[in-house]
Motif scaffolding. Structure first.
Motif, mmCIF file in Angstrom:
data_model
loop_
_atom_site.group_PDB
_atom_site.id
_atom_site.type_symbol
_atom_site.label_atom_id
_atom_site.label_comp_id
_atom_site.label_asym_id
_atom_site.label_seq_id
_atom_site.Cartn_x
_atom_site.Cartn_y
_atom_site.Cartn_z
ATOM 1 N N THR A 14 -33.876 -15.556 70.975
ATOM 2 C CA THR A 14 -33.676 -16.916 71.476
ATOM 3 C C THR A 14 -34.679 -17.877 70.835
ATOM 4 O OG1 THR A 14 -32.835 -16.038 73.557
ATOM 5 C CG2 THR A 14 -33.563 -18.331 73.560
ATOM 6 N N LEU A 15 -35.929 -17.463 70.716
ATOM 7 C CA LEU A 15 -36.950 -18.303 70.079
ATOM 8 C C LEU A 15 -36.563 -18.601 68.632
ATOM 9 C CD1 LEU A 15 -39.670 -19.748 69.968
ATOM 10 C CD2 LEU A 15 -40.709 -17.539 69.384
ATOM 11 N N VAL A 16 -36.137 -17.587 67.902
ATOM 12 C CA VAL A 16 -35.740 -17.787 66.510
ATOM 13 C C VAL A 16 -34.579 -18.774 66.434
ATOM 14 C CG1 VAL A 16 -34.724 -16.659 64.490
ATOM 15 C CG2 VAL A 16 -36.615 -15.582 65.697
ATOM 16 N N ASN A 17 -33.628 -18.657 67.356
ATOM 17 C CA ASN A 17 -32.495 -19.575 67.379
ATOM 18 C C ASN A 17 -32.964 -21.009 67.623
ATOM 19 O OD1 ASN A 17 -29.712 -20.243 67.312
ATOM 20 N ND2 ASN A 17 -29.678 -20.276 69.537
ATOM 21 N N ARG A 18 -33.903 -21.193 68.522
ATOM 22 C CA ARG A 18 -34.417 -22.542 68.816
ATOM 23 C C ARG A 18 -35.175 -23.117 67.626
ATOM 24 N NH1 ARG A 18 -31.204 -21.731 72.230
ATOM 25 N NH2 ARG A 18 -31.467 -22.036 74.467
ATOM 26 N N VAL A 19 -35.997 -22.280 66.982
ATOM 27 C CA VAL A 19 -36.744 -22.745 65.811
ATOM 28 C C VAL A 19 -35.766 -23.125 64.699
ATOM 29 C CG1 VAL A 19 -38.353 -22.043 63.984
ATOM 30 C CG2 VAL A 19 -38.838 -21.472 66.365
ATOM 31 N N ARG A 20 -34.714 -22.344 64.562
ATOM 32 C CA ARG A 20 -33.701 -22.639 63.544
ATOM 33 C C ARG A 20 -33.018 -23.976 63.838
ATOM 34 N NH1 ARG A 20 -28.084 -20.667 63.056
ATOM 35 N NH2 ARG A 20 -27.534 -20.858 60.875
ATOM 36 N N SER A 21 -32.773 -24.265 65.090
ATOM 37 C CA SER A 21 -32.102 -25.501 65.483
ATOM 38 C C SER A 21 -33.031 -26.717 65.455
ATOM 39 C CB SER A 21 -31.536 -25.364 66.897
ATOM 40 O OG SER A 21 -30.570 -24.352 66.941
ATOM 41 N N HIS A 22 -34.312 -26.494 65.659
ATOM 42 C CA HIS A 22 -35.283 -27.594 65.748
ATOM 43 C C HIS A 22 -36.418 -27.325 64.758
ATOM 44 C CE1 HIS A 22 -33.162 -28.912 69.331
ATOM 45 N NE2 HIS A 22 -33.153 -27.651 69.701
ATOM 46 N N GLN A 23 -36.099 -27.481 63.489
ATOM 47 C CA GLN A 23 -37.042 -27.099 62.446
ATOM 48 C C GLN A 23 -38.303 -27.955 62.418
ATOM 49 O OE1 GLN A 23 -35.163 -26.314 58.681
ATOM 50 N NE2 GLN A 23 -33.659 -24.956 59.631
ATOM 51 N N ASP A 24 -38.221 -29.182 62.923
ATOM 52 C CA ASP A 24 -39.432 -30.013 62.974
ATOM 53 C C ASP A 24 -40.462 -29.402 63.917
ATOM 54 O OD1 ASP A 24 -37.619 -30.575 65.074
ATOM 55 O OD2 ASP A 24 -38.469 -32.571 65.387
ATOM 56 N N VAL A 25 -40.013 -28.856 65.025
ATOM 57 C CA VAL A 25 -40.909 -28.171 65.966
ATOM 58 C C VAL A 25 -41.408 -26.878 65.335
ATOM 59 C CG1 VAL A 25 -41.062 -27.067 68.236
ATOM 60 C CG2 VAL A 25 -39.753 -29.184 67.958
ATOM 61 N N GLY A 26 -40.507 -26.175 64.650
ATOM 62 C CA GLY A 26 -40.889 -24.935 63.983
ATOM 63 C C GLY A 26 -41.974 -25.148 62.943
ATOM 64 N N GLU A 27 -41.904 -26.264 62.209
ATOM 65 C CA GLU A 27 -42.932 -26.556 61.203
ATOM 66 C C GLU A 27 -44.313 -26.681 61.835
ATOM 67 O OE1 GLU A 27 -41.579 -30.022 59.115
ATOM 68 O OE2 GLU A 27 -40.164 -28.876 57.898
ATOM 69 N N LYS A 28 -44.366 -27.256 63.026
ATOM 70 C CA LYS A 28 -45.657 -27.477 63.682
ATOM 71 C C LYS A 28 -46.164 -26.232 64.415
ATOM 72 C CE LYS A 28 -48.103 -30.518 66.824
ATOM 73 N NZ LYS A 28 -48.054 -31.763 67.583
ATOM 74 N N TRP A 29 -45.281 -25.576 65.190
ATOM 75 C CA TRP A 29 -45.729 -24.530 66.089
ATOM 76 C C TRP A 29 -45.397 -23.106 65.653
ATOM 77 C CZ3 TRP A 29 -49.134 -26.283 69.325
ATOM 78 C CH2 TRP A 29 -49.079 -27.609 69.725
ATOM 79 N N TYR A 30 -44.366 -22.928 64.830
ATOM 80 C CA TYR A 30 -43.929 -21.580 64.444
ATOM 81 C C TYR A 30 -43.642 -21.508 62.943
ATOM 82 C CZ TYR A 30 -43.138 -21.497 69.472
ATOM 83 O OH TYR A 30 -43.288 -21.600 70.825
ATOM 84 N N PRO A 31 -44.607 -21.868 62.087
ATOM 85 C CA PRO A 31 -44.327 -21.914 60.653
ATOM 86 C C PRO A 31 -43.946 -20.551 60.063
ATOM 87 C CG PRO A 31 -46.681 -22.163 61.070
ATOM 88 C CD PRO A 31 -45.987 -22.230 62.398
ATOM 89 N N ASP A 32 -44.489 -19.470 60.597
ATOM 90 C CA ASP A 32 -44.140 -18.145 60.069
ATOM 91 C C ASP A 32 -42.684 -17.786 60.370
ATOM 92 O OD1 ASP A 32 -44.974 -18.170 62.761
ATOM 93 O OD2 ASP A 32 -45.399 -16.024 62.755
ATOM 94 N N ILE A 33 -42.227 -18.113 61.565
ATOM 95 C CA ILE A 33 -40.831 -17.848 61.925
ATOM 96 C C ILE A 33 -39.913 -18.738 61.100
ATOM 97 C CG2 ILE A 33 -39.113 -18.004 63.771
ATOM 98 C CD1 ILE A 33 -41.344 -17.247 65.743
ATOM 99 N N LEU A 34 -40.265 -20.004 60.950
ATOM 100 C CA LEU A 34 -39.445 -20.936 60.182
ATOM 101 C C LEU A 34 -39.355 -20.501 58.719
ATOM 102 C CD1 LEU A 34 -37.743 -23.490 60.120
ATOM 103 C CD2 LEU A 34 -39.847 -24.782 59.706
#
Length: 96
Positions: free
Chosen positions: A33-53
């Motif tokens: 679910t987290l990966v799906n959210r990061v995939r959908s909201h890449q701006d958030v992923g860049e800040k908080w989950y760069p490794d997953i993104l």
């Protein structure tokens, strides 16, 4: 068309649900679910989950490359083997 695409992929589906929830791909549903959210909201992923993104983007790039290779036009050598010259394409289109 769905059946044709499945047949082309050997019965394997490729869609968002499969990307996220493929059995055995993730440790647990929360990670999927987290990966799906990061995939959908890449701006958030860049800040908080760069490794997953980064992992998501690498997988997307690999999928695009595979798709592009599958759709490459016939190479010149292959055209010659098939008896097709450069000008034949336009003439063949006009003939139809």
């Amino acid at each position: 068309m769905r059946d044709q695409r499945l047949e082309e992929r050997g019965g394997k589906r490729v869609d968002d649900v499969e990307f996220t929830f493929t059995k055995g791909r993730w440790g647990h549903l929360g990670e999927a679910t987290l990966v799906n959210r990061v995939r959908s909201h890449q701006d958030v992923g860049e800040k908080w989950y760069p490794d997953i993104l980064k992992r998501i983007r690498d997988e997307q790039a690999a999928a695009r490359k595979t798709a592009e290779e599958a759709e490459k036009p016939v190479a010149r050598d292959e055209r010659q083997e098939q008896g097709i010259s450069k000008g034949d394409g336009a003439q063949a289109i006009r003939a139809h």
